[in-house]
Design an enzyme around this catalytic site. Sequence first.
Site, PDB file in Angstrom:
ATOM      1  N   LEU A   1     -10.867   2.301  -1.911  1.00  0.00           N
ATOM      2  CA  LEU A   1      -9.755   1.429  -2.075  1.00  0.00           C
ATOM      3  C   LEU A   1      -8.679   2.062  -2.701  1.00  0.00           C
ATOM      4  CD1 LEU A   1     -11.656  -1.898  -3.047  1.00  0.00           C
ATOM      5  CD2 LEU A   1     -10.909  -1.064  -0.487  1.00  0.00           C
ATOM      6  N   GLY A   2      -8.439   2.922  -3.607  1.00  0.00           N
ATOM      7  CA  GLY A   2      -7.316   3.427  -4.019  1.00  0.00           C
ATOM      8  C   GLY A   2      -7.593   4.047  -5.266  1.00  0.00           C
ATOM      9  N   SER A   3      -6.675   4.880  -5.931  1.00  0.00           N
ATOM     10  CA  SER A   3      -6.620   5.517  -7.114  1.00  0.00           C
ATOM     11  C   SER A   3      -5.511   5.000  -8.039  1.00  0.00           C
ATOM     12  CB  SER A   3      -6.628   6.977  -6.794  1.00  0.00           C
ATOM     13  OG  SER A   3      -7.766   7.314  -6.232  1.00  0.00           O
ATOM     14  N   GLY A   4      -5.903   4.531  -9.387  1.00  0.00           N
ATOM     15  CA  GLY A   4      -5.014   4.254 -10.209  1.00  0.00           C
ATOM     16  C   GLY A   4      -4.836   5.012 -11.509  1.00  0.00           C
TER      17      GLY A   4
ATOM     18  N   PHE B   1      -6.025   4.853 -14.417  1.00  0.00           N
ATOM     19  CA  PHE B   1      -7.247   4.673 -15.138  1.00  0.00           C
ATOM     20  C   PHE B   1      -8.517   5.256 -14.198  1.00  0.00           C
ATOM     21  CE2 PHE B   1      -4.475   2.325 -17.460  1.00  0.00           C
ATOM     22  CZ  PHE B   1      -4.490   2.522 -18.781  1.00  0.00           C
ATOM     23  N   GLY B   2      -8.639   5.160 -12.897  1.00  0.00           N
ATOM     24  CA  GLY B   2      -9.809   5.763 -12.239  1.00  0.00           C
ATOM     25  C   GLY B   2      -9.530   5.416 -10.809  1.00  0.00           C
TER      26      GLY B   2
ATOM     27  N   LYS C   1     -14.566  -0.084 -10.239  1.00  0.00           N
ATOM     28  CA  LYS C   1     -13.401   0.958 -10.643  1.00  0.00           C
ATOM     29  C   LYS C   1     -14.441   2.007 -11.509  1.00  0.00           C
ATOM     30  CE  LYS C   1      -9.147   0.295 -12.232  1.00  0.00           C
ATOM     31  NZ  LYS C   1      -8.397   1.142 -11.735  1.00  0.00           N
TER      32      LYS C   1
ATOM     33  N   ASP D   1       1.260  -0.507 -17.966  1.00  0.00           N
ATOM     34  CA  ASP D   1       1.569  -0.065 -16.549  1.00  0.00           C
ATOM     35  C   ASP D   1       1.712  -1.192 -15.341  1.00  0.00           C
ATOM     36  OD1 ASP D   1       1.606   2.017 -14.694  1.00  0.00           O
ATOM     37  OD2 ASP D   1      -0.472   2.595 -14.365  1.00  0.00           O
TER      38      ASP D   1
END
Length: 872
Positions: A536-539, A541-542, A558, A656
């Site tokens: 789904l995506g990368s942020g 923190f993970g 996550k 963030d």
Amino acid sequence: MSSFHFYFPSVGLFSFFCFFLVSLATEPHIGLGSKLKASEPNRAWVSANGTFAIGFTRFKPTDRFLLSIWFAQLPGDPTIVWSPNRNSPVTKEAVLELEATGNLVLSDQNTVVWTSNTSNHGVESAVMSESGNFLLLGTEVTAGPTIWQSFSQPSDTLLPNQPLTVSLELTSNPSPSRHGHYSLKMLQQHTSLSLGLTYNINLDPHANYSYWSGPDISNVTGDVTAVLDDTGSFKIVYGESSIGAVYVYKNPVDDNRNYNNSSNLGLTKNPVLRRLVLENNGNLRLYRWDNDMNGSSQWVPEWAAVSNPCDIAGICGNGVCNLDRTKKNADCLCLPGSVKLPDQENAKLCSDNSSLVQECESNINRNGSFKISTVQETNYYFSERSVIENISDISNVRKCGEMCLSDCKCVASVYGLDDEKPYCWILKSLNFGGFRDPGSTLFVKTRANESYPSNSNNNDSKSRKSHGLRQKVLVIPIVVGMLVLVALLGMLLYYNLDRKRTLKRAAKNSLILCDSPVSFTYRDLQNCTNNFSQLLGSGGFGTVYKGTVAGETLVAVKRLDRALSHGEREFITEVNTIGSMHHMNLVRLCGYCSEDSHRLLVYEYMINGSLDKWIFSSEQTANLLDWRTRFEIAVATAQGIAYFHEQCRNRIIHCDIKPENILLDDNFCPKVSDFGLAKMMGREHSHVVTMIRGTRGYLAPEWVSNRPITVKADVYSYGMLLLEIVGGRRNLDMSYDAEDFFYPGWAYKELTNGTSLKAVDKRLQGVAEEEEVVKALKVAFWCIQDEVSMRPSMGEVVKLLEGTSDEINLPPMPQTILELIEEGLEDVYRAMRREFNNQLSSLTVNTITTSQSYRSSSRSHATCSYSSMSPR
């Protein structure tokens, strides 16, 4: 099944209404001299459309009765919303009469039980209204239309549009502990005013403890009233004509909108029935009547003030509250010196140990008669009246117990840390109950000649019986052992074969509700994400993956991409803290995995993804959000941030805030994600701890200047986010030319020129509310002021955006923006263009370690409504 109610059965393809013919009086006005008798329970005074009735209901399981108002058309036992004699049930000889003098009197065998005290006040008639309010009416010539109303004497229930003013309070039925009751009322504490829940000791009217409070309303003007509105939102209104509102709970679904649409189409739809109840377990809970298409109907809970039952004082009487395995219910434990009560009704509660003090006072050899028992990781709620002394210079933990032993009136003492300084509270009562607290130690005074835990009711006869029983059991140990072994093997086999089905049931019953995080194994999450195949995506923190639990429930998993510095216990503690935070604008943490080196978090799935996909899309209008939706997203996001800044148990700095961390559900209701993944800070601390990351373009100046980081850093980030919501573009966008690449500078110019609509996303073609645009821009620029003290709090941001504050002054241009413009945007643009080309991927700031270290203390667990006397 009571004969008060209407029934709607259906046969085959034909539906018809079947009414039981009982004498429910639906007269619009009830005249003087009218009576109702408890011996005639089928008679009642009913509102015009039959929604509510007032009369006598049976006080089960006894043969006595309550004078009550209830929902008249609902099946099953009456749902009572008002009763003036809850603590004094009457016999079947009781009579309710509207006397000729205008006094409404409840009498039982010629004894007055309750009265409205309205004799000779001009009462001419009475009416049961459709709102659930029973009114005594006069005439315009006498004392006016309404002389008395049941809404002015509430019981434990608040109905829609029923005002709860400063002088009124809801009172629960007696708590299971029998020692006290709960109340909901406006609390004035020092310089603050808020709506609060308190636990009150019956025998001491001055002994109470406030364990929950709504938003602070100290700064509002005019009369203050709490009200449940027609949409199911619970709010506090204030000011002239109650134009201002502060929400305690805002219902995300507007039932009236659907109702009005149905009416416009010529359809009929019954209004939603709701009630806000102060239950005898101390929780304030909102219920909605749900008519299922399959014919089943019930009251469905929509909201509760307290998510963790152990946060409620007195829920275990004088015992200690622990959560059971489901993490939803209270499991009560007894202290040394007390035992579980034998009667089944109070099976979870403990006996009193107050006799210790009495015996101590009459015993010359006090210290020799008693000893101290230590209970680790336990604290107690207490008020000023519970405290004998607070010792702040205690030398060690053991000394705190010795101080209690030497004080005749002491029942227990609590040792802990307050801002890393030791304290010792000497207590003379434990009436408000205890709770688990890793940072505290409880010392309980007990009799020296007894060992604990033990049952003080033991006697020789019981001992002999239990001894004989044990002898009989030992006759067949081998047989019993074999049976147990076979049973265990069978259970183990069943568990292995049925694991997947058990997981599905657990997920459906626990995960979907998300009342507390569910523990998963790593294999469980591998299976539900198809081995982490759908990214789904990368942020910051993970990495986040899409998953499915129980074959039908979508989740976002996550996987944290860094090794945490603390161990499994600390990780689970933080997870449970985050999972206990419930707000409509926060993404719910539903589960976690802490297995070996794996650390994963399971969140509710947001079908519309993150906000950046909707405000930064290309010229295409497929994902274009209109202005109304954008502004609502901005307000709701601010409410979510304000919650974990100011209203939750543990104060949190997000660190963030950006569009990628604002997720949208199917109704475009925004939910803040990734909150709490940075270290939590105690209410008495002002600096955040290590392991914090933020994203360039949203970071406050204090990050670069190595100044202390507070919640105002999130306010700055929100201001930058708000600008991007208005403009529909990144604040720093190198695809624009030198004049327009820096949006804040351009937007500030349009704001000061009085042409704010030019700063709105061009794709909207000027379709926006100019007043709201100006308001949003002003708030945004106040939020991004360089000086921390000039930025508003998030609570103030919410008030400014909702229009509950005064006119917003024009903020000064932030110094960093001013310096950027003075330096020359053309030169800055060229420099940033070179950096942009050289480092496209350099978008995050690495770990920043503050100079302040963090150490957990019992104070960091304080709720917003904690007593000034309690370390909690």
